[in-house]
Design an enzyme around this catalytic site. Structure first.
Site, mmCIF file in Angstrom:
data_model
loop_
_atom_site.group_PDB
_atom_site.id
_atom_site.type_symbol
_atom_site.label_atom_id
_atom_site.label_comp_id
_atom_site.label_asym_id
_atom_site.label_seq_id
_atom_site.Cartn_x
_atom_site.Cartn_y
_atom_site.Cartn_z
ATOM 1 N N HIS A 137 0.838 -1.203 0.000
ATOM 2 C CA HIS A 137 0.000 0.000 0.000
ATOM 3 C C HIS A 137 0.878 1.260 0.000
ATOM 4 O O HIS A 137 0.693 2.156 -0.821
ATOM 5 C CB HIS A 137 -0.912 -0.061 1.234
ATOM 6 C CG HIS A 137 -1.799 1.117 1.449
ATOM 7 N ND1 HIS A 137 -3.168 1.051 1.330
ATOM 8 C CD2 HIS A 137 -1.526 2.406 1.806
ATOM 9 C CE1 HIS A 137 -3.695 2.235 1.590
ATOM 10 N NE2 HIS A 137 -2.720 3.080 1.890
ATOM 11 N N GLU A 138 1.854 1.303 0.893
ATOM 12 C CA GLU A 138 2.690 2.508 0.994
ATOM 13 C C GLU A 138 3.553 2.686 -0.254
ATOM 14 O O GLU A 138 3.750 3.802 -0.726
ATOM 15 C CB GLU A 138 3.561 2.456 2.256
ATOM 16 C CG GLU A 138 2.782 2.336 3.569
ATOM 17 C CD GLU A 138 1.644 3.336 3.727
ATOM 18 O OE1 GLU A 138 1.684 4.415 3.097
ATOM 19 O OE2 GLU A 138 0.696 3.024 4.468
ATOM 20 N N HIS A 141 1.595 4.204 -2.996
ATOM 21 C CA HIS A 141 1.537 5.661 -2.839
ATOM 22 C C HIS A 141 2.778 6.301 -3.458
ATOM 23 O O HIS A 141 2.686 7.233 -4.250
ATOM 24 C CB HIS A 141 1.498 6.047 -1.356
ATOM 25 C CG HIS A 141 0.136 5.961 -0.727
ATOM 26 N ND1 HIS A 141 -1.005 6.375 -1.358
ATOM 27 C CD2 HIS A 141 -0.248 5.542 0.508
ATOM 28 C CE1 HIS A 141 -2.043 6.200 -0.546
ATOM 29 N NE2 HIS A 141 -1.611 5.685 0.591
ATOM 30 N N HIS A 147 -5.529 6.942 -2.599
ATOM 31 C CA HIS A 147 -6.477 5.952 -2.099
ATOM 32 C C HIS A 147 -7.606 5.729 -3.095
ATOM 33 O O HIS A 147 -7.982 6.638 -3.825
ATOM 34 C CB HIS A 147 -7.070 6.413 -0.759
ATOM 35 C CG HIS A 147 -6.057 6.382 0.328
ATOM 36 N ND1 HIS A 147 -5.896 7.396 1.229
ATOM 37 C CD2 HIS A 147 -5.127 5.450 0.633
ATOM 38 C CE1 HIS A 147 -4.914 7.085 2.054
ATOM 39 N NE2 HIS A 147 -4.430 5.911 1.714
ATOM 40 N N TYR A 196 -9.787 2.055 1.910
ATOM 41 C CA TYR A 196 -9.897 2.004 3.369
ATOM 42 C C TYR A 196 -10.987 1.036 3.795
ATOM 43 O O TYR A 196 -11.927 0.779 3.054
ATOM 44 C CB TYR A 196 -10.234 3.392 3.916
ATOM 45 C CG TYR A 196 -9.031 4.254 4.181
ATOM 46 C CD1 TYR A 196 -7.758 3.874 3.766
ATOM 47 C CD2 TYR A 196 -9.163 5.456 4.857
ATOM 48 C CE1 TYR A 196 -6.660 4.670 4.020
ATOM 49 C CE2 TYR A 196 -8.070 6.260 5.111
ATOM 50 C CZ TYR A 196 -6.816 5.861 4.691
ATOM 51 O OH TYR A 196 -5.741 6.654 4.946
HETATM 52 ZN ZN LIG Z 1 -2.640 5.093 2.290
#
Ligand SMILES: [Zn+2]
Ligand SMILES: [Ca+2]
Ligand SMILES: [Ca+2]
Ligand SMILES: [Ca+2]
Length: 591
Positions: A137-138, A141, A147, A196
């Site tokens: 996930h990071e 980014h 997101h 999320y």
């Molecule tokens: Zn995030």
């Protein structure tokens, strides 16, 4: 394989009072590693200048800060690099003075900047962020992805409950317009690893901050298993990938060209490309569930002569690394004396691939179900892998040999595989506290270890709707020469998503590093001294350490975790490579 299914009362796993010879009434912390998949802090520094669309580099330069203090996080980060290499054309290299790079830190929380800032930029893998999907996930980014709920069209798919969001965190729920971000022509994806979960940055424990407009998807959003199929589609579009960094090939035998495999000549018979038909004749990919689909390769051993054999050979493959793992599913329904032999056909120096080298033999037995197999190949030049079906010499076979869902990767084979059959039945008949223990496995260094599975958690679990899966040491034949306590080793446990395409597998994987400062002091000592005798392995087993919320029952029923009703668990126990390197002061440790 011996499974021990019994009901334990009273004690949580990992409590010292289970250890014979230690008289204690103190209730110490139980063997609990609660990965906070439900709630972890993600802080994002949003930089308007860096667009979702912006491509950075296909090769990302990475720098581990000097003395990055977390051995497990480092191991997870390296494994995530391998996932990117396997599933996309993105690659990683150590930092060598470039002007733009990612600096991994163990700061407060899990966070990253979005996009390439054209300078050394920070990415934090903080406490409890050392988890595969969180690192993915990071890194997404850092590669330019926002997101999922920041998409321009998100209001068609989710509701944001602004009043329930913690003060100062609403930027995580911002949506961007189409001049700033691009959806890369992909649909909204509830399953994205960038989405999320409902209870993110929430003020009240019971009030969600984001919910799906179709309520059933509230169980899906926020998954932290692995990249979703759409995540990968976007990643590969944005970075113009036509193939993955690591070569791999796979075959589900669903098409007539059988992935370019060829029949051996000079043998006695041929493998047959067969479609699922009668009961007991289903393929593994679809398990006979789809009409007119689901094929496999079959060598009939019910007729012919003893020692008749048939060869099925892969197309010629060109390795990039020196080690490969051949994974496949097979079934021997004929005679116990039937054999499936794996060979490699290599170049003998003449430029043609024709020298056969035998690698591994699988013998028939009374178990006529699909089994998973792993064969390590160590090939450095062009080669074919070969399946040889061999009819038993005294066979009275009414069946044959089945092969399906073949995958070749340039990553190591798992060192331990635990296959548990009829898992739905186990879930139905077990209760909180019921426990199963794997056979004893040996690590590459020689440590004995096992996996403990509580289908409904321990009897006092906070997570009765989850399976608890944990790791324990076993006494073994090498114990006298091994180092004790077994510290600074990484235990990795993976519940396999049995999707036929390895790129679409979203397996559940967790890991920790053994550390006597974090656990009860005796936990990683010699199991012959601190463990309890278990007749099922004829060995001593130590206390187990793991996750009470490893995987939810709901999640187990999704995807292909229980394909054929088999639960397949991989495990590793290996020296943390970083503990071997002791950098000199001012020496930059890179990886
Ligand atoms: Zn995030
Ligand atoms: Ca198939
Ligand atoms: Ca043949
Ligand atoms: Ca023959």
């Amino acid at each position: 394989m011996s499974l021990l299914l019994l009901r334990e009362t009273g004690l949580a796993a990992g409590e010292l009072s289970q250890v014979p010879g230690v008289m204690t009434s103190r209730r110490r912390r139980s063997g609990e590693l609660r990965i906070t998949t439900l709630r972890y802090s993600i802080m994002h520094v949003q930089h308007i200048a860096y667009l979702h669309k912006q491509v950075i580099y296909n090769i990302l330069k990475v720098l581990f800060e000097i003395y990055f203090p977390d051995l497990n996080a480092k191991g997870v980060i390296l494994e995530v690099f391998e996932m990117f290499r396997l599933k996309s054309c993105v690659d990683f290299k150590p930092y060598e003075g470039e002007s733009t790079y990612i600096r991994f830190q163990k700061a407060n929380g899990c966070w990253s900047m979005v996009g390439d800032r054209q300078t050394g930029q920070n990415l934090s893998i903080g406490e409890r962020c050392d988890h595969k999907a969180i690192v993915e996930h990071e890194l997404l980014h850092a590669m330019g992805f926002y997101h999922e709920q920041s998409r321009t069209d998100r209001d068609d798919y989710v509701n944001i409950w602004w009043d329930e969001i913690l003060p100062g965190q609403s930027h995580n729920f911002v949506k961007y317009n189409a001049t700033f971000i691009s959806d890369l022509n992909t649909p909204y994806d509830y399953e994205s690893v960038m989405h999320y979960e409902p209870f993110s940055f929430n003020k009240n424990e019971s009030a969600p901050t984001i919910t799906a407009k179709i309520p059933a998807f509230n169980d899906i959003i926020g998954q932290r298993l692995d990249f979703s199929t759409v995540d990968l589609e976007r990643l590969n579009r944005m970075y113009n990938c036509s193939k993955s960094t690591l070569s791999h090939c796979q075959c589900a035998f669903e098409f007539a060209n059988i992935c370019g495999m060829v029949q051996g000549t000079g043998d006695d018979a041929d493998w047959v490309h067969k479609k699922s038909s009668l009961a007991g004749q289903e393929d593994h990919t679809l398990l006979g569930r789809c009409k007119d689909a689901g094929s496999f390769m079959y060598f009939n051993t019910s007729s012919g002569q003893a020692d008749d054999m048939a060869l099925l050979e892969s197309r010629i493959l060109y390795p990039k690394r020196t080690q490969q793992c051949l994974q496949f599913f097979y079934k021997i329904s004929g005679s116990p004396s039937d054999k499936l032999v794996i060979w490699v056909r290599k170049d003998n120096g003449s430029g043609t691939v024709n020298t056969l080298v035998k690698v591994k033999t699988f013998q028939g037995d009374s178990d006529h179900n699909w089994k998973i197999a792993h064969v390590t190949l160590n090939v450095q030049e062009k080669f074919r892998y070969v399946f040889q079906g061999l009819r038993g010499s005294h066979s009275s076979s009414s069946g044959g040999i089945f092969i399906d869902d073949v995958t070749l990767t340039e990553t190591p084979c798992p060192s331990a595989v635990w296959l548990i059959r009829n898992f739905t039945h186990i879930l139905q008949t077990s209760v909180s506290g019921s426990v199963m223990r794997s056979p004893r496995f040996y690590s590459p260094e020689g440590y004995g270890y096992g996996i403990t599975l509580y289908p409904h958690g321990t009897s006092n679990s906070y997570f009765p709707d989850y399976a608890r899966i944990s790791f324990h040491l076993c006494s073994g034949e090498n114990d006298d020469v091994l180092q004790w306590p077994a510290e600074n080793r990484r235990a990795i446990i993976t519940v396999l998503d049995q999707h036929p395409d390895i790129r679409n597998r979203m397996s559940s994987s967790r890991s920790f590093t053994t550390d006597k400062n974090k656990n009860d002091t005796s936990m990683w000592d010699k199991p012959s001294v601190v463990g309890t005798f278990d007749p099922s392995c004829n060995c001593n087993r130590s206390l187990d350490w793991g996750w009470s919320n490893f995987i939810s029952h709901k999640q187990l029923r999704q995807r292909n975790f229980l394909k054929n009703d088999d639960l397949i668990i991989f495990a590793e126990f290996k020296a943390s490579i970083f503990s071997i390197i002791t950098p000199a002061p001012n020496f930059r440790l890179m990886a």
